[in-house]
Enzyme design. Structure first.
Site, short mmCIF file in Angstrom:
data_model
loop_
_atom_site.label_atom_id
_atom_site.label_comp_id
_atom_site.label_asym_id
_atom_site.label_seq_id
_atom_site.Cartn_x
_atom_site.Cartn_y
_atom_site.Cartn_z
N HIS A 10 -14.14 9.13 -8.80
CA HIS A 10 -14.70 8.12 -9.72
C HIS A 10 -15.68 7.24 -9.00
O HIS A 10 -15.44 6.77 -7.90
CB HIS A 10 -13.60 7.29 -10.39
CG HIS A 10 -12.60 6.71 -9.45
ND1 HIS A 10 -11.56 7.44 -8.94
CD2 HIS A 10 -12.50 5.48 -8.89
CE1 HIS A 10 -10.85 6.69 -8.13
NE2 HIS A 10 -11.40 5.49 -8.08
P1 AMP Z 1 -10.05 3.08 -6.48
O1 AMP Z 1 -9.12 4.26 -6.70
O2 AMP Z 1 -9.56 2.11 -5.46
O3 AMP Z 1 -11.47 3.51 -6.20
O4 AMP Z 1 -10.14 2.27 -7.84
C1 AMP Z 1 -9.46 2.64 -9.00
C2 AMP Z 1 -9.95 1.77 -10.13
O5 AMP Z 1 -9.30 2.20 -11.32
C3 AMP Z 1 -9.61 0.29 -9.97
O6 AMP Z 1 -10.80 -0.47 -10.10
C4 AMP Z 1 -8.61 -0.01 -11.08
O7 AMP Z 1 -8.77 -1.28 -11.64
C5 AMP Z 1 -8.92 1.08 -12.09
N1 AMP Z 1 -7.80 1.52 -12.92
C6 AMP Z 1 -6.50 1.62 -12.55
N2 AMP Z 1 -5.77 2.18 -13.55
C7 AMP Z 1 -6.65 2.44 -14.55
C8 AMP Z 1 -6.52 3.04 -15.84
N3 AMP Z 1 -5.34 3.50 -16.28
N4 AMP Z 1 -7.62 3.15 -16.61
C9 AMP Z 1 -8.84 2.71 -16.17
N5 AMP Z 1 -9.02 2.14 -14.97
C10 AMP Z 1 -7.95 2.02 -14.16
#
Ligand code: AMP
Ligand code: ZN
Length: 201
Positions: A110
């Site tokens: 992502h």
């Molecule tokens: P990272 O894996 O550290 O690059 O970031 C993961 C991102 O996903 C973070 O900014 C979270 O706030 C976001 N996040 C966590 N759970 C969800 C979810 N169920 N849906 C959308 N975003 C999410």
């Protein structure tokens, strides 16, 4: 008494879809979060946004993370970057960062597209802050260039990533070093509340 043997799934390292780390896959299908999609990617709003605008661009192909990217995925990363730039054009009044966390917590590659106001109640910890404002945040342009030039991506050492997350707070716009998160948040508001000349002579 004889213990029952534990039943272990065929691949115990892969989280199940209801596991929190798989939450992005659920949000990709949720109209509350889904912003747009094309044949290669889905754009969602981050569920816990760390700034006024915080989007995630997620490929439809099942690529677990940046560290599974190969030369043949170069076009996909470039496409994700173009979709990100397109999103930023919808908010011309804001500046954005476009990039990846060196150690992601969520499954499926992502790309973060985040406005640099960092004005959000979900931005709570030093780790949140440092994950976007230190070299823990890998800028998408650098990643695309590295893949084009080297044919592969060089992973940051885990100790190095951990160090970036734990350095003292520092403003991303000026030399200020806030004492704590409330101090940083007050400072950021001053930058982004029309007092942009705060540090000008
Ligand atoms: P990272 O894996 O550290 O690059 O970031 C993961 C991102 O996903 C973070 O900014 C979270 O706030 C976001 N996040 C966590 N759970 C969800 C979810 N169920 N849906 C959308 N975003 C999410
Ligand atoms: Zn500052």
């Amino acid at each position: 008494m004889k213990r029952k043997p534990k039943i272990i799934s065929s691949d115990a390292t892969v989280p199940k879809k209801h596991h929190w780390a798989m939450g992005l896959l659920v949000s990709m299908e949720d109209p509350q979060y889904k912003v747009k999609e094309d044949d290669k990617v889905t754009v969602i709003k981050d569920k816990y946004p760390k700034a006024q605008y915080h989007y995630l661009i997620i490929p439809k192909a099942d690529i677990p993370s940046l560290w599974h990217i190969k030369k043949e995925n170069e076009d996909l990363l470039i496409h994700m970057h173009c979709v990100a730039e397109d999103l930023t054009r919808q908010h011309k009044e804001s500046e954005f960062l476009i990039g990846y966390h060196a150690v992601p917590s969520m499954q499926r590659l992502h790309l973060h597209v985040i406005s640099t106001d960092f004005n959000s109640p979900c931005l709570k910890t030093k780790y949140h802050w440092n994950s976007f404002t230190t070299p823990f945040f890998l800028h998408s342009t650098d990643i695309c260039n590295q893949l084009r030039e080297k044919g592969e991506l060089k992973k940051l050492k885990s100790e190095e990533s951990a160090q970036h997350l734990s350095i003292p707070l520092k403003c991303h716009k000026c030399p200020t070093t806030p004492k704590n998160m409330p101090d940083l948040k007050r400072h950021l508001l001053a930058h982004f509340s029309g007092r942009n000349n705060l540090f000008d002579p």
